[in-house]
Enzyme design. Structure first.
Site, short mmCIF file in Angstrom:
data_model
loop_
_atom_site.label_atom_id
_atom_site.label_comp_id
_atom_site.label_asym_id
_atom_site.label_seq_id
_atom_site.Cartn_x
_atom_site.Cartn_y
_atom_site.Cartn_z
N CYS A 1 0.82 -1.21 0.00
CA CYS A 1 0.00 0.00 0.00
C CYS A 1 0.86 1.27 0.00
CB CYS A 1 -0.98 -0.05 1.17
SG CYS A 1 -2.32 1.14 1.10
N HIS A 2 0.86 2.04 1.09
CA HIS A 2 1.68 3.25 1.20
C HIS A 2 3.07 2.95 1.76
CE1 HIS A 2 -2.26 5.18 0.80
NE2 HIS A 2 -1.64 6.32 0.56
#
Length: 182
Positions: free
Chosen positions: A106-107
């Protein structure tokens, strides 16, 4: 038993820590959660605060040589806080220098950018960080999982099964007694 270190802090994407942790433990791996402070860290679950997870060790006490792999869950808050911590970034560089698997979802690939280990690698991540990955020299693809050497990246919670499977595959190639030799 092979040991996987998870580094996270408040605001980690709940599913991206809890599901891989559970899957790895069920697969016979020892999973250790490290954070900036002792106690518990609180997850972010879609649009509000979620469950807490016990911290096993602070990052200041972590030695890369005690682990076979590193897992970095995403969420917006978690990696944004962690990338400002020199100890965390140094640990990521140590895992990379030892060619140990580093899995970021994800991030969390923001942390790989901060550690300057994306250049020349094929990676993926949440859409809003893909420009950052490209600017760091990564070749960005839109797939469930990108594996390039010891770097494993994924885009989002839906990718967790493929993400964990890629990490397990990478761990299968790591000798269990590699820690004693290090």
């Amino acid at each position: 038993m092979k040991r996987v270190l998870i580094i996270a802090t408040d605001g980690f994407e709940q599913s991206e820590l809890m599901q891989p942790k559970q899957s790895l433990e069920e697969g016979g791996f020892e999973v250790i959660v490290a954070s900036l402070e002792e106690g518990e860290i609180k997850g972010w679950d879609e649009d509000d605060w979620g469950d807490s997870v016990a911290v096993d060790i602070t990052v200041s006490k972590v030695a890369e040589s005690d682990y076979h792999a590193l897992l970095l869950p995403g969420g917006q808050i978690n990696p944004d806080v962690l990338r400002l911590n020199e100890t965390v970034i140094d640990l990521i560089k140590q895992f990379d220098g030892a060619s140990k698997p580093i899995a970021a979802i994800c991030h969390a690939p923001w942390l790989l950018v901060e550690a300057d280990i994306v250049d020349g690698k094929t990676v993926t991540g949440w859409p809003s960080i893909r420009t950052d990955l490209e600017n760091a020299g990564g070749e960005v693809i839109d797939r469930q999982v990108a594996v390039d050497g010891n770097i494993i990246t994924s885009r989002k919670p839906d990718d967790i099964p493929a993400f964990v499977e890629a990490l397990k595959d990478a761990l299968a190639d790591v000798e269990e007694d590699a820690l004693e030799e290090a």
